[in-house]
Motif scaffolding. Structure first.
Motif, PDB file in Angstrom:
ATOM      1  N   ARG A 155       3.521  38.403 -28.210  1.00  0.00           N
ATOM      2  CA  ARG A 155       2.457  38.218 -27.226  1.00  0.00           C
ATOM      3  C   ARG A 155       1.726  39.508 -26.850  1.00  0.00           C
TER       4      ARG A 155
ATOM      5  N   PRO B  77       1.286  27.910 -28.955  1.00  0.00           N
ATOM      6  CA  PRO B  77      -0.044  28.290 -28.457  1.00  0.00           C
ATOM      7  C   PRO B  77       0.030  29.214 -27.243  1.00  0.00           C
TER       8      PRO B  77
ATOM      9  N   GLU C 153      -2.037  29.328 -24.997  1.00  0.00           N
ATOM     10  CA  GLU C 153      -2.511  28.590 -23.829  1.00  0.00           C
ATOM     11  C   GLU C 153      -1.363  28.147 -22.923  1.00  0.00           C
TER      12      GLU C 153
ATOM     13  N   ASP D 261       1.273  29.954 -22.241  1.00  0.00           N
ATOM     14  CA  ASP D 261       1.538  31.120 -21.393  1.00  0.00           C
ATOM     15  C   ASP D 261       0.506  31.220 -20.272  1.00  0.00           C
ATOM     16  N   GLU D 262      -0.752  30.982 -20.620  1.00  0.00           N
ATOM     17  CA  GLU D 262      -1.815  31.081 -19.631  1.00  0.00           C
ATOM     18  C   GLU D 262      -1.669  30.010 -18.551  1.00  0.00           C
ATOM     19  N   ALA D 263      -1.271  28.803 -18.961  1.00  0.00           N
ATOM     20  CA  ALA D 263      -1.057  27.732 -17.979  1.00  0.00           C
ATOM     21  C   ALA D 263       0.095  28.076 -17.044  1.00  0.00           C
TER      22      ALA D 263
END
Length: 281
Positions: free
Chosen positions: A101, A169, A171, A173-175
């Motif tokens: 990441r 994905p 995404e 992690d972002e969520a």
């Protein structure tokens, strides 16, 4: 439309699969055959026909269980496997997540160095490690041996789990970050649960490597009651006054059984990891 593979290539591929299967299964069948033979049958010519014992017997297994401390050796190996798997997974999950990441300078070089360490054989570091351990008073300790096991298997686990995390994905992690999770909590609550098939695959490889490790415990342990099954089976040959080939074969099959059970127990996770890449779209 999916292009069908030519029949000739299919035959060659399956022939290769059969040869590869025989390459790995024949040594195991040979050991199983020896473990069921009487002393008179051991030195018969090594042919496919003689692979099946004429008078199969389980007396070799009974003799081994009575005269060899297999229960102690198996328990010692189990302790080392559990400590190794836990230690490697804890450290490698953190390092793999960082490599997957985070973006930083010399990242590719670091991955290359990790792969280079994976190529180091325990035979190369056995004697220097014994010298260091003797001065650190870590000889004849499970703690010292477990540290060596963990250090040897970390590069492989890090590279394996990085590939698993790369398939998840960003995404997710972002969520998790929007929900207030820190990086560590994202790894624990989001990434690791999704990565269970890949982690199960790592557990299989780590456990089998730790279970079959011979060089390091042979160098670093000197007490019979602390030997893992790999070293215990070798040194058990001195227990028997006569020919011990069939007894060693029986002990080897007993030592192999826990690894087979582990693979059978976790095989569904391995299949899921191979078919879905550790995450379903």
């Amino acid at each position: 439309m999916i292009k069908q593979r030519p029949l000739g290539l299919t035959i060659v591929a399956y022939a290769g699969y059969v040869l590869l299967f025989l390459f790995f299964i024949l040594p195991i069948l040979t050991i199983l055959s020896l473990s069921l033979k009487t002393p008179a049958e051991i030195f018969s010519p090594a042919t496919i026909r003689n692979l099946i014992p004429e008078n199969p017997t389980l007396d070799n297994y009974k003799t081994v269980m009575v005269n060899v401390r297999m229960n102690v050796y198996i328990l010692n190996s189990a302790k080392l496997v559990i400590s190794t798997v836990l230690g490697v997974l804890i450290i490698s999950s953190l390092s793999s997540y960082a490599l997957s990441r985070f973006h930083f300078r010399k990242k590719n070089l670091m991955i290359l160095i990790i792969l280079m360490f994976q190529m180091i054989s325990p035979i190369v570091i056995g004697i220097p490690l014994y010298w260091y351990y003797s001065r650190l008073h870590l000889l004849d300790t499970y703690f010292g041996l477990a540290i060596a096991y963990i250090a040897i298997q970390l590069p492989f686990a890090t590279f394996l789990l990085k590939g698993v995390f790369d398939g998840i994905p960003v995404e997710m992690d972002e969520a998790a970050k929007i929900d207030g999770c820190s990086r560590l909590m994202t790894l624990i609550k989001v990434i690791l649960p999704v990565s269970l098939p890949g982690i199960a695959s790592a557990i299989i490889f780590l456990s089998i490597n730790a279970w079959s490790q011979f060089v390091l415990p042979f160098f670093l342990l000197n007490k019979d009651q602390m030997y893992p099954v790999s070293v215990g089976i070798l040194l058990s040959q001195g227990t028997f006054k006569d020919i011990s080939t069939h007894y060693v074969a029986a002990a080897s099959m007993i030592g192999l059984l826990p690894a087979v059970i582990l693979v059978l127990f976790l095989q569904k996770f391995i299949l899921k990891a191979l078919l879905s890449g550790a995450v379903k779209g």
